[in-house]
Design a protein around this motif. Structure first.
Motif, PDB file in Angstrom:
ATOM      1  N   LEU A 147       0.372  -1.739   0.114  1.00 48.45           N
ATOM      2  CA  LEU A 147      -0.049   0.111  -0.493  1.00 48.45           C
ATOM      3  C   LEU A 147       1.011   1.409   0.131  1.00 48.45           C
ATOM      4  O   LEU A 147       1.727   1.574   1.168  1.00 48.45           O
ATOM      5  N   LYS A 148       0.559   1.974  -0.889  1.00 52.35           N
ATOM      6  CA  LYS A 148       1.424   3.552  -0.664  1.00 52.35           C
ATOM      7  C   LYS A 148       0.726   4.925  -0.351  1.00 52.35           C
ATOM      8  O   LYS A 148       0.750   5.415  -0.681  1.00 52.35           O
ATOM      9  N   MET A 149      -0.390   4.372  -1.206  1.00 50.09           N
ATOM     10  CA  MET A 149      -1.699   5.791  -0.632  1.00 50.09           C
ATOM     11  C   MET A 149      -2.935   5.964   0.064  1.00 50.09           C
ATOM     12  O   MET A 149      -3.512   4.280  -0.496  1.00 50.09           O
ATOM     13  N   VAL A 150      -3.267   6.259   0.827  1.00 48.80           N
ATOM     14  CA  VAL A 150      -4.537   6.335   1.258  1.00 48.80           C
ATOM     15  C   VAL A 150      -5.161   7.566   0.423  1.00 48.80           C
ATOM     16  O   VAL A 150      -4.651   8.927   0.712  1.00 48.80           O
ATOM     17  N   ALA A 186      -9.797   5.353   8.143  1.00 47.29           N
ATOM     18  CA  ALA A 186      -9.113   4.681   7.037  1.00 47.29           C
ATOM     19  C   ALA A 186      -8.241   4.451   7.505  1.00 47.29           C
ATOM     20  O   ALA A 186      -7.185   2.986   6.932  1.00 47.29           O
ATOM     21  N   THR A 187      -7.439   5.760   7.427  1.00 47.14           N
ATOM     22  CA  THR A 187      -5.782   5.745   7.490  1.00 47.14           C
ATOM     23  C   THR A 187      -4.891   4.560   8.199  1.00 47.14           C
ATOM     24  O   THR A 187      -3.616   3.993   7.800  1.00 47.14           O
ATOM     25  N   ILE A 188      -4.751   4.871   9.822  1.00 42.98           N
ATOM     26  CA  ILE A 188      -4.420   4.726  10.993  1.00 42.98           C
ATOM     27  C   ILE A 188      -4.931   3.204  10.551  1.00 42.98           C
ATOM     28  O   ILE A 188      -4.253   2.218  10.848  1.00 42.98           O
ATOM     29  N   MET A 189      -5.841   2.411  10.242  1.00 41.60           N
ATOM     30  CA  MET A 189      -6.597   1.825  10.011  1.00 41.60           C
ATOM     31  C   MET A 189      -5.483   0.607   9.111  1.00 41.60           C
ATOM     32  O   MET A 189      -5.138  -0.101   8.912  1.00 41.60           O
ATOM     33  N   THR A 190      -5.063   1.042   7.943  1.00 41.37           N
ATOM     34  CA  THR A 190      -3.649   0.532   7.363  1.00 41.37           C
ATOM     35  C   THR A 190      -1.995   0.993   7.055  1.00 41.37           C
ATOM     36  O   THR A 190      -1.829  -0.092   7.118  1.00 41.37           O
ATOM     37  N   LYS A 193       0.216   5.462  12.644  1.00 39.40           N
ATOM     38  CA  LYS A 193       0.203   6.609  12.694  1.00 39.40           C
ATOM     39  C   LYS A 193       1.226   7.296  12.034  1.00 39.40           C
ATOM     40  O   LYS A 193       2.137   6.909  11.339  1.00 39.40           O
ATOM     41  N   PRO A 194       0.890   8.266  11.210  1.00 36.69           N
ATOM     42  CA  PRO A 194       2.110   9.267  10.545  1.00 36.69           C
ATOM     43  C   PRO A 194       3.179  10.297  10.937  1.00 36.69           C
ATOM     44  O   PRO A 194       3.274   9.983  12.129  1.00 36.69           O
ATOM     45  N   SER A 195       4.144  10.104  10.587  1.00 31.02           N
ATOM     46  CA  SER A 195       5.520  10.473  10.079  1.00 31.02           C
ATOM     47  C   SER A 195       5.372  12.047  11.206  1.00 31.02           C
ATOM     48  O   SER A 195       6.126  12.367  11.994  1.00 31.02           O
ATOM     49  N   SER A 196       4.920  12.922   9.575  1.00 32.91           N
ATOM     50  CA  SER A 196       4.659  13.758   9.579  1.00 32.91           C
ATOM     51  C   SER A 196       3.232  13.869   9.797  1.00 32.91           C
ATOM     52  O   SER A 196       2.678  13.386   8.704  1.00 32.91           O
ATOM     53  N   GLY A 221       7.883   6.103   3.032  1.00 29.21           N
ATOM     54  CA  GLY A 221       7.209   6.466   1.512  1.00 29.21           C
ATOM     55  C   GLY A 221       5.520   6.590   1.180  1.00 29.21           C
ATOM     56  O   GLY A 221       5.187   7.176   0.064  1.00 29.21           O
ATOM     57  N   ALA A 222       4.910   5.895   1.874  1.00 35.27           N
ATOM     58  CA  ALA A 222       3.453   5.884   1.761  1.00 35.27           C
ATOM     59  C   ALA A 222       2.589   7.479   2.631  1.00 35.27           C
ATOM     60  O   ALA A 222       3.539   7.770   2.903  1.00 35.27           O
ATOM     61  N   MET A 223       1.390   7.588   1.320  1.00 32.91           N
ATOM     62  CA  MET A 223       1.135   8.757   1.735  1.00 32.91           C
ATOM     63  C   MET A 223      -0.257   8.868   2.197  1.00 32.91           C
ATOM     64  O   MET A 223      -0.831   7.616   1.802  1.00 32.91           O
ATOM     65  N   ALA A 224      -0.507  10.277   2.365  1.00 27.48           N
ATOM     66  CA  ALA A 224      -1.859  10.072   2.705  1.00 27.48           C
ATOM     67  C   ALA A 224      -3.053  11.618   2.430  1.00 27.48           C
ATOM     68  O   ALA A 224      -2.050  12.251   2.432  1.00 27.48           O
ATOM     69  N   SER A 225      -4.022  11.169   1.477  1.00 23.76           N
ATOM     70  CA  SER A 225      -4.804  12.909   1.009  1.00 23.76           C
ATOM     71  C   SER A 225      -6.260  12.420   1.991  1.00 23.76           C
ATOM     72  O   SER A 225      -7.111  11.856   1.298  1.00 23.76           O
ATOM     73  N   LEU A 226      -6.367  13.383   2.819  1.00 25.49           N
ATOM     74  CA  LEU A 226      -7.730  13.311   3.269  1.00 25.49           C
ATOM     75  C   LEU A 226      -8.356  14.848   3.380  1.00 25.49           C
ATOM     76  O   LEU A 226      -7.850  15.832   3.558  1.00 25.49           O
ATOM     77  N   VAL A 227      -9.707  14.629   3.564  1.00 27.82           N
ATOM     78  CA  VAL A 227     -10.720  15.726   3.727  1.00 27.82           C
ATOM     79  C   VAL A 227     -11.567  15.614   4.008  1.00 27.82           C
ATOM     80  O   VAL A 227     -12.389  14.442   4.050  1.00 27.82           O
TER      81      VAL A 227
END
Length: 335
Positions: A147-150, A186-190, A193-196, A221-227
């Motif tokens: 998984l690379k992006m949520v 949705a992000t935490i479960m996959t 916790k993010p580093s930044s 290197g994974a990222m998430a974009s949430l709104v």
């Protein structure tokens, strides 16, 4: 013989009504008592939904020796207070999300559960939805690669009314704790916790955060974009982009949503079969609570204290970056 549990609901709003309707689907759940600060409102709710007892104060409800489980459905600004009250009286607690205003409150609630040897769980109904569980199974199988992006959103055009909870800062108003918590979950479960964290908030007419864009980055290197937003409607989807394809939970992804998958080399997406459910889906978390009680647990193995604290700590960090403040509560830690 299956034990029957006497359920009580603290707070008589919309979410309480939906939860109560789904409780009726469980043979080992008895609709026993409700409480509101208004006895008339509690009585009306009890009559309409079929509860045996109605109380005009929360203390009366927790003092009732026949109450087994309390579902806390008050505004999240009061979850800390009401969970501590219930746990002190040794009542098992299912507490609606957001679990608390900040991680400090959440830790105190969890500590109280441990001190009283009493069950406590955050009512994150998505965690127990068959569609979400199937999506997690597919992602964890590795068939789509790493998984690379949520990408996840939740938005609707809310009524601009300062008297309502959504725009009341004293009640933890704003989109983040009300619906932004879903994309964070949705992000935490996959990804964990993010580093930044970086945010772009938009504040509304009551100085509540009305809309927010959240960007998460991870050491791998994974990222998430949430709104989340109260200013407009959105598709309300969650997408998981992987090395070999992607998975999408379609509209109203937080409920029992349809799943679509695309794998590298496929011409079209394919739908994954998700069986329809009875009711709205709140019965799954309630059934899990009773299973945990049957087994003598004080913590769920599916919605653990660690998951809840990871969510609350991440929300604190989002708030710190965005400058979101709830005046009647302590400022959250950014740690």
């Amino acid at each position: 013989m299956t034990k029957q549990y006497n359920w009580a609901i603290l707070g008589c709003g919309k979410i309480a009504r939906k939860f109560a309707e789904d409780l009726k689907l469980l043979p080992n759940a008895k609709l026993y008592a409700v409480a509101s600060r208004s006895l008339d409102r509690a009585h009306e709710f009890a009559v309409q939904l079929g509860f045996e007892k109605a109380y005009g104060s929360y203390i009366e409800l927790v003092e009732d020796p026949n109450v087994d489980v309390v579902y806390i459905a008050t505004p999240h600004s009061h979850h800390h207070e009401h969970a501590l009250l219930s746990l002190t009286y040794k009542k098992a607690v299912l507490c609606e999300k957001a679990f608390a205003i900040n991680a400090r409150e959440a830790r105190e609630m969890i500590d109280c559960a441990k001190e009283n040897n009493t069950f406590l769980m955050e009512a994150f109904w998505t965690r127990f939805q068959p569609g979400f569980l199937k999506a997690m199974e597919i992602l964890e199988s590795g068939e789509l690669g790493e998984l690379k992006m949520v990408r996840s959103d939740f938005a609707f055009n809310a009524e601009k009314n300062a008297d309502l909870r959504l725009y009341n800062p004293d009640l933890g108003g704003g989109s983040l704790l009300d619906i932004g918590i879903y994309p964070v979950f949705a992000t935490i479960m996959t990804l964990g916790k993010p580093s930044s964290i970086k945010t772009l908030p938009q504040f509304g007419f009551t100085n509540c955060e009305e809309s927010i864009i959240m960007s998460f980055k991870y050491d791998n290197g994974a990222m998430a974009s949430l709104v989340s937003s109260f200013a407009s409607h959105s598709s309300i989807q969650s997408e998981y982009w992987c090395e070999k394809g992607y998975l999408r939970l379609n509209r109203r992804w937080f409920a029992n949503a349809q799943i679509c998958i695309w794998r590298q080399g496929m011409e079209h997406e394919e739908a994954v079969e998700v069986a329809p459910i009875e009711g709205k889906g709140y019965q799954f978390e309630a059934a899990h609570v009773m299973k945990c009680l049957d087994e003598g647990k004080i913590e769920s193995d599916m919605m653990t204290f660690e998951i809840t604290l990871n969510i609350m700590n991440t929300l604190d960090r989002v708030r710190a970056d965005a400058g979101i403040v709830y005046p009647k509560h302590d400022l959250p830690s950014a740690n």
